[in-house]
Design a protein around this motif. Sequence first.
Motif, PDB file in Angstrom:
ATOM      1  N   ARG A 153      19.747  23.522  33.044  1.00 12.82           N
ATOM      2  CA  ARG A 153      20.448  22.798  34.114  1.00 12.82           C
ATOM      3  C   ARG A 153      20.647  23.675  35.339  1.00 12.82           C
ATOM      4  N   LEU A 154      19.679  24.535  35.595  1.00 14.61           N
ATOM      5  CA  LEU A 154      19.733  25.438  36.738  1.00 14.61           C
ATOM      6  C   LEU A 154      18.605  25.163  37.726  1.00 14.61           C
ATOM      7  N   GLU A 155      17.986  23.990  37.618  1.00 16.84           N
ATOM      8  CA  GLU A 155      16.874  23.671  38.518  1.00 16.84           C
ATOM      9  C   GLU A 155      17.353  23.497  39.955  1.00 16.84           C
ATOM     10  N   LYS A 156      16.427  23.746  40.872  1.00 15.14           N
ATOM     11  CA  LYS A 156      16.687  23.498  42.291  1.00 15.14           C
ATOM     12  C   LYS A 156      15.824  22.311  42.710  1.00 15.14           C
ATOM     13  N   VAL A 157      16.484  21.261  43.139  1.00 14.26           N
ATOM     14  CA  VAL A 157      15.813  19.975  43.372  1.00 14.26           C
ATOM     15  C   VAL A 157      14.629  20.112  44.314  1.00 14.26           C
ATOM     16  N   ASP A 158      14.748  20.953  45.326  1.00 15.09           N
ATOM     17  CA  ASP A 158      13.718  21.025  46.354  1.00 15.09           C
ATOM     18  C   ASP A 158      12.599  22.017  46.058  1.00 15.09           C
ATOM     19  N   SER A 159      12.765  22.899  45.068  1.00 21.46           N
ATOM     20  CA  SER A 159      11.756  23.942  44.893  1.00 21.46           C
ATOM     21  C   SER A 159      11.364  24.243  43.447  1.00 21.46           C
ATOM     22  N   SER A 160      12.102  23.751  42.466  1.00 26.32           N
ATOM     23  CA  SER A 160      11.758  24.054  41.080  1.00 26.32           C
ATOM     24  C   SER A 160      10.486  23.331  40.653  1.00 26.32           C
ATOM     25  N   ASP A 161       9.730  23.982  39.759  1.00 27.98           N
ATOM     26  CA  ASP A 161       8.589  23.346  39.120  1.00 27.98           C
ATOM     27  C   ASP A 161       9.075  22.561  37.899  1.00 27.98           C
ATOM     28  N   ILE A 162       8.220  21.682  37.388  1.00 25.60           N
ATOM     29  CA  ILE A 162       8.506  20.941  36.164  1.00 25.60           C
ATOM     30  C   ILE A 162       7.784  21.640  35.019  1.00 25.60           C
ATOM     31  N   ASP A 163       8.550  22.293  34.144  1.00 30.75           N
ATOM     32  CA  ASP A 163       7.986  22.969  32.972  1.00 30.75           C
ATOM     33  C   ASP A 163       8.006  21.989  31.809  1.00 30.75           C
ATOM     34  N   PHE A 164       6.947  21.192  31.720  1.00 31.08           N
ATOM     35  CA  PHE A 164       6.889  20.082  30.780  1.00 31.08           C
ATOM     36  C   PHE A 164       6.208  20.539  29.487  1.00 31.08           C
ATOM     37  N   ILE A 165       6.809  20.214  28.344  1.00 30.55           N
ATOM     38  CA  ILE A 165       6.257  20.605  27.043  1.00 30.55           C
ATOM     39  C   ILE A 165       5.724  19.373  26.310  1.00 30.55           C
ATOM     40  N   VAL A 166       4.558  19.542  25.695  1.00 29.12           N
ATOM     41  CA  VAL A 166       4.051  18.549  24.748  1.00 29.12           C
ATOM     42  C   VAL A 166       3.967  19.235  23.387  1.00 29.12           C
ATOM     43  N   PHE A 167       4.631  18.653  22.391  1.00 30.07           N
ATOM     44  CA  PHE A 167       4.686  19.234  21.057  1.00 30.07           C
ATOM     45  C   PHE A 167       3.538  18.701  20.197  1.00 30.07           C
ATOM     46  N   GLY A 168       2.856  19.639  19.512  1.00 27.90           N
ATOM     47  CA  GLY A 168       1.724  19.278  18.679  1.00 27.90           C
ATOM     48  C   GLY A 168       0.420  19.564  19.401  1.00 27.90           C
ATOM     49  N   LEU A 169      -0.489  20.264  18.733  1.00 28.04           N
ATOM     50  CA  LEU A 169      -1.746  20.657  19.385  1.00 28.04           C
ATOM     51  C   LEU A 169      -2.576  19.454  19.797  1.00 28.04           C
ATOM     52  N   ASP A 170      -2.656  18.428  18.948  1.00 30.40           N
ATOM     53  CA  ASP A 170      -3.434  17.233  19.301  1.00 30.40           C
ATOM     54  C   ASP A 170      -2.806  16.493  20.467  1.00 30.40           C
ATOM     55  N   ASN A 171      -1.477  16.401  20.483  1.00 31.22           N
ATOM     56  CA  ASN A 171      -0.798  15.738  21.598  1.00 31.22           C
ATOM     57  C   ASN A 171      -1.024  16.477  22.900  1.00 31.22           C
TER      58      ASN A 171
END
Length: 344
Positions: free
Chosen positions: A141-159
């Motif tokens: 919950r420390l993101e900066k709305v105007d400059s943070s990237d989205i570190d998105f995770i997908v769980f599972g190698l096939d996914n």
Amino acid sequence: MNVRPRYFIETKDSLFFAVNTYYHPEDAVIAFLRYIPCVDGDRELNGTFYKKVDSNQAYDYIKKNHPNYLFDWNVENKKMMGVPLEDIKEIHSPIDRLKEIINDDSPNPFYEKVRLLANIFHNEANISYDNMGITGSTLARLEKVDSSDIDFIVFGLDNHKKARQLYGRLKDDKNSPLDRIKGNFWNKVYNKRIKDGSLSFDEFIWYESRKNNRGLIKGTLFDILSTMNSEDLSIEENVYYKQIASMKIKCKIIDDSQSFDTPSIYQVSNVEILEGPSINIEKIVSFTHTYAGEVINNEEVIASGVCEEVTHLENGKKTYNLIIGTTRESINEYVKLEKSPLYL
């Protein structure tokens, strides 16, 4: 305790650590310090300001304030960083945090992009919301709305493979909100990831462009990160590691199936020692996301890093890896094609 790579640990004195392995000692969680309270920090949570720390700052802070967070475990002559169980205030789950954002109807433009990305992967790649999450500053919950990237995770190698394939199809679709990285965004990513001369700017773009694990959504950078589910795990827990010496090799990639995981693992053959001890290397193991998915099966590559001896305690057998990313900045540690892709 359900703690996987890219989960966050919050301590009782408000430090945030990123978990970086699947296995842990009985009395602690192996994790690396990422955010510390700081009066002149550039991000805020519940009235406290924080700053992000690099490797040197993290070690300096821990040595001064929590020397017991550096301890011996399963690597000879190397202190592991982690949080004792009694000092853990909360374990932050990327899956739970993403669901919280999905259910948040506040007009936050950053959260709207996170929701959109999750919905695209769910609706068009058929990936369950239970197999997606968000990490990095957003998890804390420390993101900066105007400059943070989205570190998105997908769980599972096939996914994760399905998500990358989908992005590969959509990044040139004019009707999709997903886009290729372009313009000054490349400078931002390159300067964040490359801290030495291992890859030129144009080489970096070539490698990143074929991975399909990083892009833009409505002008915001996102990563498609991978963390394994239990059915993917084939990691041997009862092992002991010893770093031997710096090493540089030439070899062939024969199995890249875990190349996007944490750590990234490449099985290799036809190893030729260019520098360092005369030892048969079986795997290249990268702990830095920079070299995740960097090379693929049947490619001839050059790799530079640290030779690691692995003792399998059940039978005493020894095997050897080449480690990349012994520090977060990964100076002079890399894997890349033997010949520059710009001249192929």
